[in-house]
Design an enzyme around this catalytic site. Sequence first.
Site, PDB file in Angstrom:
ATOM      1  N   ASP A   1      64.236  21.283  -5.097  1.00 48.99           N
ATOM      2  CA  ASP A   1      63.922  19.874  -4.843  1.00 48.99           C
ATOM      3  C   ASP A   1      65.005  18.965  -5.433  1.00 48.99           C
ATOM      4  OD1 ASP A   1      62.025  18.785  -3.205  1.00 48.99           O
ATOM      5  OD2 ASP A   1      60.561  18.368  -4.771  1.00 48.99           O
TER       6      ASP A   1
ATOM      7  N   SER B   1      65.436  19.247  -9.474  1.00 50.64           N
ATOM      8  CA  SER B   1      65.594  17.799  -9.396  1.00 50.64           C
ATOM      9  C   SER B   1      66.988  17.390  -9.895  1.00 50.64           C
ATOM     10  CB  SER B   1      64.475  17.109 -10.179  1.00 50.64           C
ATOM     11  OG  SER B   1      64.408  15.747  -9.868  1.00 50.64           O
TER      12      SER B   1
ATOM     13  N   HIS C   1      56.768  17.419  -5.817  1.00 58.25           N
ATOM     14  CA  HIS C   1      57.923  17.557  -6.711  1.00 58.25           C
ATOM     15  C   HIS C   1      57.556  18.294  -7.995  1.00 58.25           C
ATOM     16  CE1 HIS C   1      62.021  16.655  -7.742  1.00 58.25           C
ATOM     17  NE2 HIS C   1      61.709  15.925  -8.800  1.00 58.25           N
TER      18      HIS C   1
END
EC number: 3.1.1.47
Length: 422
Positions: free
Chosen positions: A289, A266, A345
């Site tokens: 991600d 992330s 996620h």
Amino acid sequence: MASLWVRARRVFMKSRASGFSAKAATEMGSGGAEKGYRIPAGKGPHAVGCTDLMTGDAAEGSFLRLYYLSCDDTDTEETPWIPDKEYYQGLSDFLNVYRALGERLFQYYVGSVTCPAKSNAAFKPGEKYPLLVFSHGLGAFRTIYSAICIEMASQGFLVAAVEHRDESASATYFCKKKADSEPEEDQTSGVEKEWIYYRKLRAGEEERCLRHKQVQQRAQECIKALNLILKISSGEEVMNVLNSDFDWNHLKDSVDTSRIAVMGHSFGGATVIESLSKEIRFRCGIALDAWMLPVGDDTYQSSVQQPLLFINSEKFQWAANILKMKKLSSNDTNKKMITIKGSVHQSFPDFTFVSGEIIGKFFKLKGEIDPNEAIDICNHASLAFLQKHLSLKRDFDKWDSLVDGIGPNVISGTNIDLSPTE
């Protein structure tokens, strides 16, 4: 994440009236471990230990957790997953939950969870190992990607999981000298923890500006971690301000300086990109991600020369974010993108493993795919990519097809429609 915890608060506030919450509590058990919810152990041939390292007495120092190959010491205890109650408080702040409530809930559900790495176990010497620096996501911290870090260590990597002090972690700390400490007190007894909590956006503040500033600091912290581990490997003595029984001298000559990579999730994915653009010693990178908002225009203009693997979830990404990834990876065969079908996620951090089906699905900690299968795809693709671009002599090439998006529950590229909108 914020909307997720709006739902969470509603559920918990209605816990006495709701059969859902009662069932969820039963499902989780005390600490999550009673029902068999555990962070998976490494599947490689090596036992894994971990230890924490902090240098300096200010926020500008380094703080990391090192996962490493260990001697098989069955008497050594596993490591607490979340080591201090202040992390529960930080998670509560990040998720807009009252601290008192959040701390009690986290303590109840995950307070007894351990990660399957032996705390301060003896280091396994004898050869030079590749080094992987890991960067956590927004609101996370150094300990909650242990499933990935432990797997990499079990397969022969040293993994330095950085805890960022840019106010993007839920909580972190540095050690400073106590005001009333005596000069003769030793290095560890004369210090106290100074906590740094997650900073929320201020009214009228542009998020991109804040996140870009933070990602610059994060990249520098990854480079500092790299320098620190290489310094230890060179035989230089490093003062760890934390009270630890681990002997860092055993890491002398332990790092293969030609085989270094960076990995993150992330916000940590954006940190991977910035780190690659700033430090050529990182031979390649893996972005899980990735959240591309923090990446600066200068990074796109100068481009990233090293090989880069994007591993995305099916449910998190959107067109504008994917197009930014493609801007970095177009016409470069050493830059790849794959998507894990049925994943979300939160399929990458450890929370997906310590929650049952009800809690996991409701709070989007689990996707449609089994969490163990999702993390296996992620880890196997990563290992195959690392073998190729770090020139490792292992058998990770048996997973090369995953890097090309070939196999069960994985596709090449993205599931997102990138057609121009009118």
